[in-house]
Design a protein around this motif. Structure first.
Motif, mmCIF file in Angstrom:
data_model
loop_
_atom_site.group_PDB
_atom_site.id
_atom_site.type_symbol
_atom_site.label_atom_id
_atom_site.label_comp_id
_atom_site.label_asym_id
_atom_site.label_seq_id
_atom_site.Cartn_x
_atom_site.Cartn_y
_atom_site.Cartn_z
ATOM 1 N N SER A 1 24.901 -15.665 -30.048
ATOM 2 C CA SER A 1 24.044 -16.765 -29.597
ATOM 3 C C SER A 1 23.468 -17.581 -30.750
ATOM 4 C CB SER A 1 22.895 -16.208 -28.742
ATOM 5 O OG SER A 1 23.385 -15.599 -27.574
ATOM 6 N N LEU A 2 23.737 -17.183 -31.987
ATOM 7 C CA LEU A 2 23.214 -17.936 -33.124
ATOM 8 C C LEU A 2 23.654 -19.400 -33.065
ATOM 9 C CD1 LEU A 2 23.772 -15.382 -36.034
ATOM 10 C CD2 LEU A 2 21.563 -16.196 -35.174
ATOM 11 N N VAL A 3 22.739 -20.284 -33.429
ATOM 12 C CA VAL A 3 23.052 -21.712 -33.482
ATOM 13 C C VAL A 3 23.874 -21.982 -34.729
ATOM 14 C CG1 VAL A 3 22.094 -24.036 -33.621
ATOM 15 C CG2 VAL A 3 20.948 -22.292 -32.232
ATOM 16 N N ARG A 4 25.032 -22.613 -34.561
ATOM 17 C CA ARG A 4 25.917 -22.951 -35.678
ATOM 18 C C ARG A 4 26.152 -24.460 -35.653
ATOM 19 N NH1 ARG A 4 29.075 -18.288 -37.516
ATOM 20 N NH2 ARG A 4 28.376 -16.439 -36.379
ATOM 21 N N VAL A 5 25.675 -25.130 -36.692
ATOM 22 C CA VAL A 5 25.748 -26.586 -36.762
ATOM 23 C C VAL A 5 27.104 -27.002 -37.331
ATOM 24 C CG1 VAL A 5 24.734 -28.622 -37.862
ATOM 25 C CG2 VAL A 5 23.255 -26.799 -36.995
ATOM 26 N N PRO A 6 27.772 -28.000 -36.747
ATOM 27 C CA PRO A 6 29.045 -28.477 -37.295
ATOM 28 C C PRO A 6 28.904 -28.943 -38.743
ATOM 29 C CG PRO A 6 28.713 -29.324 -35.082
ATOM 30 C CD PRO A 6 27.433 -28.650 -35.475
ATOM 31 N N ALA A 7 29.993 -28.809 -39.493
ATOM 32 C CA ALA A 7 29.958 -29.047 -40.942
ATOM 33 C C ALA A 7 29.559 -30.466 -41.317
ATOM 34 C CB ALA A 7 31.316 -28.712 -41.550
ATOM 35 N N ASP A 8 29.877 -31.472 -40.523
ATOM 36 C CA ASP A 8 29.610 -32.859 -40.887
ATOM 37 C C ASP A 8 28.365 -33.431 -40.232
ATOM 38 O OD1 ASP A 8 31.761 -33.018 -42.579
ATOM 39 O OD2 ASP A 8 33.137 -33.783 -41.049
ATOM 40 N N THR A 9 27.539 -32.599 -39.642
ATOM 41 C CA THR A 9 26.333 -33.102 -38.981
ATOM 42 C C THR A 9 25.453 -33.907 -39.917
ATOM 43 O OG1 THR A 9 26.315 -31.310 -37.355
ATOM 44 C CG2 THR A 9 24.216 -32.405 -37.793
ATOM 45 N N TRP A 10 25.332 -33.468 -41.164
ATOM 46 C CA TRP A 10 24.446 -34.143 -42.110
ATOM 47 C C TRP A 10 24.875 -35.584 -42.389
ATOM 48 C CZ3 TRP A 10 26.228 -35.971 -46.832
ATOM 49 C CH2 TRP A 10 27.500 -35.535 -47.233
ATOM 50 N N ARG A 11 26.131 -35.921 -42.160
ATOM 51 C CA ARG A 11 26.617 -37.281 -42.406
ATOM 52 C C ARG A 11 26.239 -38.249 -41.288
ATOM 53 N NH1 ARG A 11 30.915 -37.713 -46.201
ATOM 54 N NH2 ARG A 11 31.539 -35.699 -47.088
ATOM 55 N N ALA A 12 25.792 -37.726 -40.160
ATOM 56 C CA ALA A 12 25.564 -38.586 -38.994
ATOM 57 C C ALA A 12 24.191 -38.358 -38.379
ATOM 58 C CB ALA A 12 26.654 -38.344 -37.961
ATOM 59 N N THR A 13 23.208 -37.998 -39.208
ATOM 60 C CA THR A 13 21.860 -37.780 -38.688
ATOM 61 C C THR A 13 20.843 -38.388 -39.635
ATOM 62 O OG1 THR A 13 20.230 -36.113 -38.017
ATOM 63 C CG2 THR A 13 21.683 -35.529 -39.834
ATOM 64 N N ALA A 14 19.728 -38.822 -39.078
ATOM 65 C CA ALA A 14 18.624 -39.311 -39.896
ATOM 66 C C ALA A 14 17.631 -38.199 -40.199
ATOM 67 C CB ALA A 14 17.913 -40.463 -39.176
ATOM 68 N N ARG A 15 17.893 -37.003 -39.700
ATOM 69 C CA ARG A 15 17.008 -35.862 -39.932
ATOM 70 C C ARG A 15 17.623 -34.975 -40.996
ATOM 71 N NH1 ARG A 15 14.506 -31.624 -35.424
ATOM 72 N NH2 ARG A 15 13.455 -30.271 -36.953
ATOM 73 N N MET A 16 17.233 -35.215 -42.244
ATOM 74 C CA MET A 16 17.796 -34.477 -43.364
ATOM 75 C C MET A 16 16.907 -33.283 -43.685
ATOM 76 S SD MET A 16 20.486 -36.189 -43.720
ATOM 77 C CE MET A 16 21.116 -35.306 -45.133
ATOM 78 N N ASP A 17 17.137 -32.218 -42.957
ATOM 79 C CA ASP A 17 16.399 -30.985 -43.200
ATOM 80 C C ASP A 17 17.319 -29.809 -42.859
ATOM 81 O OD1 ASP A 17 16.426 -30.889 -40.424
ATOM 82 O OD2 ASP A 17 14.301 -31.351 -40.195
ATOM 83 N N PHE A 18 16.752 -28.641 -42.667
ATOM 84 C CA PHE A 18 17.598 -27.462 -42.456
ATOM 85 C C PHE A 18 18.373 -27.511 -41.144
ATOM 86 C CE2 PHE A 18 14.495 -25.834 -45.558
ATOM 87 C CZ PHE A 18 15.376 -25.334 -46.498
#
Length: 433
Positions: A38-55
């Motif tokens: 059930s752990l949340v796993r964020v896709p590898a390129d999420t940081w390229r398409a978000t304005a929320r630059m945090d963990f």
């Protein structure tokens, strides 16, 4: 030349805080929270398409990110820490179990340990167990609520023999190390693996800093810091400094330059320019006193540059503001006479704990010192931030001056009361007076 500080003060405090569930996950009970699947796993390129630059933009990385047994032990240790587990937390960080499935940041072998990093929205949690199977496991908690592109740029994975390995954020395009005590020395490239794990970086403060008995203000001959550069996908020409002060997340170092004529008051900026590095070289050794206190950032504010009597040159006055993740902050005022060697600490002339001095909520400060000229004459010097309309000295020395600077001949043993006046009618006194 000599400097005598007038006043000083010290105190400590802290406040607890609770966790929240990361965006994109839902509370589904204690059973789901402890299920590796059930752990949340964020896709590898999420940081390229978000304005929320945090963990929340970190993908799951590491060679054991699919190791359900290791992940299960990490989650179980978080929820039910037993007697065979060493648990630590930065001040003000809750240690309770996650309310829902946390986010997986990393799972892999690092030096002699298997390490898991998890994030629940307000905390980063590090679980480490010996790879050999012997010895004790460790669980470390750190607050990271409202992290940003700099304060979420790296996490400590491992400390061994006075060295630290970091895991860098996916948006970090380049990593270097540099010596904060050698401002003219260029940075040295820091190798990172494909998963963002750095080579070992010496801990600042000298070899003693690696031990639990190290002095709070210890400073060796070097002060290594990370100089990271963000990808142009998120911030163009953005480099910044981080330093390891013993917590899970390194501390962001910034700099505010001195007043410049009629220009508006300046805001903190990244401490990578020549002026910032020169100023930080005189403040670096005081960072050791902040070790293990959950500090988020430290700003070095050069609030005044003043001419010295007898044409002795120009002095610099700085206020270093340390803000913690839990809220309270501390300020340290320093005086630097001209001709001080690059790596020599400035003279500490005032402190404040759990106050607002030198912050954006109270961008005002003043300080005073007794200073001996090259000819052997003693002077009372006082300086305030740019908004001060006048300074006054009483009790043993009677003097006043318009504006933010005062210099007057005084007995060596003088310890007068000092005050500065602001346009709104407020009165400033030196930190600690």
């Amino acid at each position: 030349m000599g400097v005598g500080a007038l006043l000083a003060l010290a105190a400590t405090d802290g406040a607890p805080a609770g966790p929240r569930i990361p965006a994109g996950s839902a509370a589904s009970g204690a059973v789901d929270a402890l299920d590796p699947a059930s752990l949340v796993r964020v896709p590898a390129d999420t940081w390229r398409a978000t304005a929320r630059m945090d963990f929340t933009a970190w993908p799951a990385r590491g060679g054991r990110a699919a190791d359900g047994a290791l992940l299960g032990r990490a989650l179980d240790a978080w929820a039910r820490p037993g007697s065979g587990l060493d648990v630590t937390a930065t001040p003000g960080t809750a240690r309770n179990a996650p309310a829902g499935p946390p986010q997986l940041l990393f799972a892999g072998d690092v030096d002699g340990a298997a390490v898991v990093l998890l994030h629940d929205g307000t905390r980063v949690v590090r679980y480490a167990e010996p790879r050999s199977g012997g010895g004790r496991a460790a669980l470390d908690f750190a607050r990271v609520d409202d992290a940003d592109i700099t304060t979420a740029a790296a996490v400590v994975l491992d400390r061994v023999d006075g060295n630290t390995r970091f895991l860098t954020a996916p948006w970090v395009a380049d990593a270097q190390t540099r010596d904060l005590l050698a401002p003219d020395r260029i940075g040295v490239p820091l190798h990172r693996g494909s998963d963002g794990v750095t080579d070992p970086v010496p801990m600042p403060g000298g070899p003693a800093a690696a031990g639990a008995g190290a002095a709070a203000g210890s400073c060796g001959t070097t002060w290594p810091v990370l100089q990271l550069r963000s990808s142009p996908h998120v911030a163009e020409h953005h480099s910044f400094l981080l330093t390891d002060l013993g917590d899970l997340t390194p501390v962001h170092l910034t700099y505010t330059p001195p007043p410049d004529g009629a220009t508006p008051a300046r805001a903190p900026r990244e401490a990578t320019g020549a002026g910032a590095l020169t100023s930080w070289a005189h403040s670096a050794c005081r960072l050791g006193a902040l070790r293990g206190q959950g500090v988020r950032s430290v700003n070095d504010w050069e609030f005044a540059r003043t001419p010295l009597p007898e044409s002795a040159g120009t002095a610099s006055w700085t206020c270093d503001r340390a803000d913690t993740w839990r809220g309270p902050g501390a300020a340290t005022v320093q005086f630097l006479a001209p001709g001080t060697a690059a790596a020599s600490p400035a003279a500490q002339v005032g402190t404040q704990q759990d106050g607002s001095a030198c912050s954006r909520f109270w961008p005002h400060v003043m300080a005073g010192v007794m200073w001996r000229s090259p000819a052997g004459h003693w002077y009372l010097l006082a300086a305030a931030s740019r908004d001060a309309t006048g300074l006054t000295a009483t009790r043993g020395v009677t003097a006043s001056a318009p504006g933010p600077y005062l210099a007057v001949r005084a007995p060596r043993a003088a310890r007068p009361d000092l005050s500065a006046h602001l346009p709104g009618g407020e009165t400033l006194t030196p930190l600690g007076q």
